[in-house]
Scaffold this motif. Sequence first.
Motif, PDB file in Angstrom:
ATOM      1  N   PRO A 113      35.745  11.920 -21.142  1.00  0.00           N
ATOM      2  CA  PRO A 113      36.450  13.191 -20.913  1.00  0.00           C
ATOM      3  C   PRO A 113      37.267  13.178 -19.622  1.00  0.00           C
ATOM      4  O   PRO A 113      37.005  12.391 -18.700  1.00  0.00           O
ATOM      5  N   SER A 114      38.244  14.052 -19.565  1.00  0.00           N
ATOM      6  CA  SER A 114      39.108  14.145 -18.398  1.00  0.00           C
ATOM      7  C   SER A 114      38.301  14.498 -17.154  1.00  0.00           C
ATOM      8  O   SER A 114      37.389  15.335 -17.199  1.00  0.00           O
ATOM      9  N   LEU A 115      38.620  13.828 -16.053  1.00  0.00           N
ATOM     10  CA  LEU A 115      37.953  14.002 -14.755  1.00  0.00           C
ATOM     11  C   LEU A 115      36.493  13.571 -14.789  1.00  0.00           C
ATOM     12  O   LEU A 115      35.707  13.949 -13.923  1.00  0.00           O
ATOM     13  N   GLY A 116      36.117  12.777 -15.785  1.00  0.00           N
ATOM     14  CA  GLY A 116      34.731  12.350 -15.912  1.00  0.00           C
ATOM     15  C   GLY A 116      34.563  10.860 -15.664  1.00  0.00           C
ATOM     16  O   GLY A 116      35.513  10.072 -15.792  1.00  0.00           O
ATOM     17  N   PHE A 117      33.357  10.485 -15.325  1.00  0.00           N
ATOM     18  CA  PHE A 117      32.986   9.075 -15.166  1.00  0.00           C
ATOM     19  C   PHE A 117      31.847   8.798 -16.129  1.00  0.00           C
ATOM     20  O   PHE A 117      30.784   9.432 -16.061  1.00  0.00           O
ATOM     21  N   CYS A 118      32.078   7.828 -17.038  1.00  0.00           N
ATOM     22  CA  CYS A 118      31.119   7.546 -18.095  1.00  0.00           C
ATOM     23  C   CYS A 118      30.460   6.190 -17.855  1.00  0.00           C
ATOM     24  O   CYS A 118      31.116   5.234 -17.409  1.00  0.00           O
ATOM     25  N   GLN A 119      29.203   6.133 -18.180  1.00  0.00           N
ATOM     26  CA  GLN A 119      28.425   4.904 -18.049  1.00  0.00           C
ATOM     27  C   GLN A 119      27.346   4.886 -19.120  1.00  0.00           C
ATOM     28  O   GLN A 119      26.701   5.912 -19.381  1.00  0.00           O
ATOM     29  N   ASP A 120      27.180   3.719 -19.745  1.00  0.00           N
ATOM     30  CA  ASP A 120      26.214   3.554 -20.831  1.00  0.00           C
ATOM     31  C   ASP A 120      26.458   4.549 -21.965  1.00  0.00           C
ATOM     32  O   ASP A 120      25.526   5.042 -22.603  1.00  0.00           O
ATOM     33  N   GLY A 121      27.741   4.877 -22.189  1.00  0.00           N
ATOM     34  CA  GLY A 121      28.102   5.765 -23.294  1.00  0.00           C
ATOM     35  C   GLY A 121      27.901   7.239 -23.025  1.00  0.00           C
ATOM     36  O   GLY A 121      28.091   8.058 -23.927  1.00  0.00           O
ATOM     37  N   LYS A 122      27.559   7.592 -21.775  1.00  0.00           N
ATOM     38  CA  LYS A 122      27.290   8.993 -21.454  1.00  0.00           C
ATOM     39  C   LYS A 122      28.162   9.441 -20.289  1.00  0.00           C
ATOM     40  O   LYS A 122      28.548   8.627 -19.442  1.00  0.00           O
ATOM     41  N   LEU A 123      28.455  10.737 -20.272  1.00  0.00           N
ATOM     42  CA  LEU A 123      29.176  11.332 -19.156  1.00  0.00           C
ATOM     43  C   LEU A 123      28.170  11.611 -18.039  1.00  0.00           C
ATOM     44  O   LEU A 123      27.313  12.487 -18.167  1.00  0.00           O
ATOM     45  N   VAL A 124      28.265  10.860 -16.944  1.00  0.00           N
ATOM     46  CA  VAL A 124      27.241  10.934 -15.897  1.00  0.00           C
ATOM     47  C   VAL A 124      27.666  11.805 -14.720  1.00  0.00           C
ATOM     48  O   VAL A 124      26.832  12.428 -14.068  1.00  0.00           O
ATOM     49  N   ARG A 125      28.979  11.871 -14.456  1.00  0.00           N
ATOM     50  CA  ARG A 125      29.435  12.701 -13.333  1.00  0.00           C
ATOM     51  C   ARG A 125      30.916  12.984 -13.477  1.00  0.00           C
ATOM     52  O   ARG A 125      31.588  12.419 -14.357  1.00  0.00           O
ATOM     53  N   CYS A 126      31.416  13.853 -12.604  1.00  0.00           N
ATOM     54  CA  CYS A 126      32.837  14.178 -12.577  1.00  0.00           C
ATOM     55  C   CYS A 126      33.450  13.594 -11.313  1.00  0.00           C
ATOM     56  O   CYS A 126      32.806  13.538 -10.261  1.00  0.00           O
ATOM     57  N   THR A 127      34.695  13.170 -11.412  1.00  0.00           N
ATOM     58  CA  THR A 127      35.349  12.478 -10.306  1.00  0.00           C
ATOM     59  C   THR A 127      35.907  13.428  -9.258  1.00  0.00           C
ATOM     60  O   THR A 127      36.290  12.984  -8.180  1.00  0.00           O
ATOM     61  N   HIS A 128      35.966  14.734  -9.557  1.00  0.00           N
ATOM     62  CA  HIS A 128      36.470  15.713  -8.590  1.00  0.00           C
ATOM     63  C   HIS A 128      35.336  16.613  -8.154  1.00  0.00           C
ATOM     64  O   HIS A 128      34.514  17.031  -8.974  1.00  0.00           O
ATOM     65  N   GLU A 129      35.296  16.902  -6.867  1.00  0.00           N
ATOM     66  CA  GLU A 129      34.183  17.692  -6.329  1.00  0.00           C
ATOM     67  C   GLU A 129      34.165  19.127  -6.830  1.00  0.00           C
ATOM     68  O   GLU A 129      33.135  19.801  -6.747  1.00  0.00           O
ATOM     69  N   SER A 130      35.282  19.587  -7.354  1.00  0.00           N
ATOM     70  CA  SER A 130      35.332  20.965  -7.847  1.00  0.00           C
ATOM     71  C   SER A 130      34.794  21.100  -9.267  1.00  0.00           C
ATOM     72  O   SER A 130      34.724  22.215  -9.786  1.00  0.00           O
ATOM     73  N   PHE A 131      34.420  19.966  -9.871  1.00  0.00           N
ATOM     74  CA  PHE A 131      33.954  19.990 -11.254  1.00  0.00           C
ATOM     75  C   PHE A 131      32.553  19.409 -11.332  1.00  0.00           C
ATOM     76  O   PHE A 131      32.126  18.632 -10.477  1.00  0.00           O
ATOM     77  N   GLN A 132      31.850  19.801 -12.404  1.00  0.00           N
ATOM     78  CA  GLN A 132      30.514  19.300 -12.678  1.00  0.00           C
ATOM     79  C   GLN A 132      30.360  19.109 -14.183  1.00  0.00           C
ATOM     80  O   GLN A 132      31.078  19.715 -14.979  1.00  0.00           O
ATOM     81  N   ASN A 134      28.931  19.687 -17.717  1.00  0.00           N
ATOM     82  CA  ASN A 134      28.337  20.867 -18.336  1.00  0.00           C
ATOM     83  C   ASN A 134      26.948  20.571 -18.874  1.00  0.00           C
ATOM     84  O   ASN A 134      26.487  19.425 -18.881  1.00  0.00           O
ATOM     85  N   THR A 135      26.262  21.602 -19.337  1.00  0.00           N
ATOM     86  CA  THR A 135      24.877  21.451 -19.790  1.00  0.00           C
ATOM     87  C   THR A 135      24.762  20.509 -20.981  1.00  0.00           C
ATOM     88  O   THR A 135      23.805  19.738 -21.082  1.00  0.00           O
ATOM     89  N   ALA A 136      25.737  20.537 -21.880  1.00  0.00           N
ATOM     90  CA  ALA A 136      25.689  19.681 -23.064  1.00  0.00           C
ATOM     91  C   ALA A 136      26.048  18.246 -22.752  1.00  0.00           C
ATOM     92  O   ALA A 136      25.808  17.354 -23.573  1.00  0.00           O
ATOM     93  N   GLY A 137      26.630  17.986 -21.569  1.00  0.00           N
ATOM     94  CA  GLY A 137      27.018  16.632 -21.209  1.00  0.00           C
ATOM     95  C   GLY A 137      28.224  16.135 -21.957  1.00  0.00           C
ATOM     96  O   GLY A 137      28.343  14.931 -22.224  1.00  0.00           O
ATOM     97  N   THR A 138      29.166  17.037 -22.291  1.00  0.00           N
ATOM     98  CA  THR A 138      30.324  16.658 -23.094  1.00  0.00           C
ATOM     99  C   THR A 138      31.654  16.844 -22.368  1.00  0.00           C
ATOM    100  O   THR A 138      32.672  16.358 -22.851  1.00  0.00           O
ATOM    101  N   THR A 139      31.673  17.523 -21.244  1.00  0.00           N
ATOM    102  CA  THR A 139      32.930  17.760 -20.541  1.00  0.00           C
ATOM    103  C   THR A 139      32.654  18.108 -19.086  1.00  0.00           C
ATOM    104  O   THR A 139      31.503  18.378 -18.704  1.00  0.00           O
ATOM    105  N   CYS A 140      33.724  18.115 -18.292  1.00  0.00           N
ATOM    106  CA  CYS A 140      33.624  18.518 -16.888  1.00  0.00           C
ATOM    107  C   CYS A 140      34.139  19.951 -16.749  1.00  0.00           C
ATOM    108  O   CYS A 140      35.237  20.268 -17.237  1.00  0.00           O
ATOM    109  N   GLU A 141      33.373  20.786 -16.118  1.00  0.00           N
ATOM    110  CA  GLU A 141      33.746  22.181 -15.925  1.00  0.00           C
ATOM    111  C   GLU A 141      33.701  22.521 -14.448  1.00  0.00           C
ATOM    112  O   GLU A 141      33.106  21.793 -13.636  1.00  0.00           O
TER     113      GLU A 141
END
Length: 276
Positions: A113-132, A134-141
């Motif tokens: 996803p946009s602004l996300g960093f993925c590892q082992d097939g999962k979204l683990v974190r967001c690359t911008h400090e203003s985003f996190q 989400n609970t479902a682990g599918t996007t950065c909000e």
Amino acid sequence: SYEHDDQPIIVDEEDLPIENSSAAIKHPTSFMSWFVLVIAVALGISLLAANTPSNSHYPISQSRPIKEIQIEALDIPCYQDSQPQYQMIGDGDEMQTILIQPCENVDTMVPCPSLGFCQDGKLVRCTHESFQVNTAGTTCELTPATRQEVVELWVAALEEQTIADLCVAGGSHAELPLFEYKKLQLLYPSTLAIHPLDKTVMQTAFATQEEKGRWFIGLPDDHSITLPFRCRMAYSISKVLKTILAWIGTLCWKMITICTKIMWSMMSSYPIISLI
């Protein structure tokens, strides 16, 4: 001479005289005592039966059935790793470089996803400090703090546009106006254009309306607007002028009505003499 025999005289009980029944029958206790005793015994048995647990419906000796709850797994796709891992296989000329699949039994992978960093097939974190994530682990909000800052930016812009609209209209709007979302972003390119609103935030924090695919946004109904002094003065003057003009119009109409009645009365009393 009269002789007495020494043999005992046996007398039958039926030959004895019957005495008074109240004196002959001897009760150990009175009737009332027996009644109280029976009631006490009955109450004791009832209390004992009430305190004894009943096993007629839920037998303790038998185990109760265990039901399994089926929970469907969340449909989270397998994302492509932001830093793919490769593996060398084979020897010599047959050596090949293959991509290590982060997920097993997955045919296709989804881009991270946009602004996300993925590892082992999962979204683990967001690359911008203003985003996190989400609970479902599918996007950065947006984080709650950043979301509040963005909402405040939009509120400030909407207040400015609302005040300008109310000043032009003389403050006569019964409701706060709505403005087109995209045009507001074009009007404030340095703030609103780079801080778009999430649809959920837009619908919860603002008054919104959709018409033919176009979104309109405005301040919520309970938001208080303080008009500047010039707008309030212009509104007061326009209100006074409207009142004066309405009073003058009413006065002129009444004068015309009175004059018409007088003329009609005079013509009715002194009709013009016909020449014939």
